[in-house]
Write an enzyme that holds these catalytic residues in place. Structure first.
Site, PDB file in Angstrom:
ATOM      1  N   SER A   1       0.843  -1.190   0.000  1.00 21.68           N
ATOM      2  CA  SER A   1       0.000   0.000   0.000  1.00 21.68           C
ATOM      3  C   SER A   1       0.887   1.251   0.000  1.00 21.68           C
ATOM      4  O   SER A   1       1.750   1.379  -0.877  1.00 21.68           O
ATOM      5  CB  SER A   1      -0.945  -0.049   1.207  1.00 21.68           C
TER       6      SER A   1
ATOM      7  N   ASP B   1      -8.965  -6.086  -4.676  1.00 22.01           N
ATOM      8  CA  ASP B   1      -8.442  -4.906  -3.979  1.00 22.01           C
ATOM      9  C   ASP B   1      -9.355  -3.709  -4.247  1.00 22.01           C
ATOM     10  O   ASP B   1      -9.449  -3.250  -5.387  1.00 22.01           O
ATOM     11  CB  ASP B   1      -7.021  -4.618  -4.468  1.00 22.01           C
TER      12      ASP B   1
ATOM     13  N   HIS C   1      -7.141  -5.642  -0.245  1.00 30.17           N
ATOM     14  CA  HIS C   1      -5.982  -4.746  -0.113  1.00 30.17           C
ATOM     15  C   HIS C   1      -5.198  -5.183   1.109  1.00 30.17           C
ATOM     16  O   HIS C   1      -5.630  -4.952   2.258  1.00 30.17           O
ATOM     17  CB  HIS C   1      -6.471  -3.303   0.030  1.00 30.17           C
TER      18      HIS C   1
END
Length: 333
Positions: A47, A129, A161
């Site tokens: 991320s 995601d 995610h």
């Protein structure tokens, strides 16, 4: 603030599930980093940590010999501008990012892009995601290929995610703290193989090495991490052989938003499946730590991949990147 509060509640529940104590911040007596026999440096992240890993590797390509980009996208995608980021998030404008990188390299603001030729790059993106568009992940691959990197891509898991790991405690499709999802495979083994060519199987028993907290302030410009939305301590995993002076390689692993020790303690290190490979492959794992802050504006404890610490966030003078590289050099990398 309501989302932030809910995230804290979920994180506390995740800690209880993992059997971890609530994280404590910065021990005043945390030691500095040890000097080790480091032979090569690599960087990965998820991320915001994935975007930061790309920034670190491209800006300091003379230092980092490989990169793993998990649930993230190309270098300088944030661009310090919401409108331009929206374009990048759609997988558009990668040519602009390539030209900007070339300009910065010519100006000496980042290392020469020729270092990217032949560079091993591993990328992972889950099909479920909801945060990072698959197009932006693909744009990250295109960026590296443009400069001659050798890319390995894993983009078929029905993952939310997250950092995917066989030690994950979250079902593969979900996006939920602690963002450590089990999708029935081993992306860390894939990533390390892409970098190193061959790796020994991971340690499946009790950890052989030691996870310690170190004084992160010692490596931060200005000497106080919270001024840059960084914690006052970081985490370091060192196997016994590396602690005894054996030649070892260093992996910098960067958590994502809402995933630092401030909320999740040592969950990333304990369940991220890097320490397991460190035990059997003479790897040292460095876990720098960001924190949430009001000033700079970073309520979710993300790494600076869009400019909250200033406009130079993607070049070598970026304060957070300078801090991480100072840690790398202190370890011997």
């Amino acid at each position: 603030m309501r989302l932030r509060t809910m995230a804290a509640v979920l994180a506390a529940a995740a800690l209880a599930t993992l059997g971890l104590a609530a994280p404590t911040r910065a021990e005043a007596d945390a030691p500095p980093l040890p000097r080790l026999n480091i032979t090569a440096d690599y960087v990965t992240g998820v991320s915001s940590g994935g975007f930061m890993a790309t920034q670190l590797q491209v800006a300091y390509s003379g230092t980092f010999r490989g990169v793993g980009v998990i649930a993230a996208g190309p270098y300088d995608c944030g661009q310090g501008d919401v409108i331009q980021f929206a374009t990048c998030d759609l997988g558009l404008g990668v040519g602009t990012l390539e030209r900007q990188a070339a300009t910065w390299a010519a100006q000496g603001l980042i290392d020469p892009l020729a270092n990217l030729d032949g560079l091993p790059v591993y990328t992972y993106h889950g099909t479920l995601d909801p945060i990072v568009n698959p197009l932006v992940s693909a744009a990250g691959v295109d960026f590296y290929r443009h400069f001659g990197a050798v890319t390995t891509t894993h983009d078929w898991d029905p993952a939310g995610h997250s950092w995917p790991t066989p030690d994950g405690v979250v079902p593969c499709p979900l996006t939920s703290p602690p963002f450590l999802n089990d999708c029935g495979d081993d992306p860390e083994g894939e990533m390390l193989t892409a970098w190193l060519g061959q790796v020994n199987p991971p340690n499946t028993g009790a950890p052989r090495g030691t996870l310690v907290h170190f004084d992160q302030n010692a490596y931060v410009p200005g000497g106080y991490g919270p001024f840059l939305s960084m914690d006052t301590t970081g985490q370091l995993y060192v196997p016994p052989a590396c602690a005894s002076g054996a030649p070892c390689r260093l992996v910098v692993a960067l958590h994502g938003c809402l995933s630092a020790q401030q909320l999740l303690g040592t969950a990333f290190a304990d369940h991220g499946n890097l320490d397991t490979y460190a035990d059997t492959n003479d790897l040292v794992i460095l876990y720098p730590q960001a924190i949430s802050s009001l000033l700079p504006v970073n309520p979710q404890g993300c790494w600076d991949w869009f400019g909250y610490d200033g406009p130079d966030f993607a070049v070598k003078s970026a304060p957070q990147m300078r801090a991480v590289v100072a840690m790398v050099h202190a370890l011997g990398g």
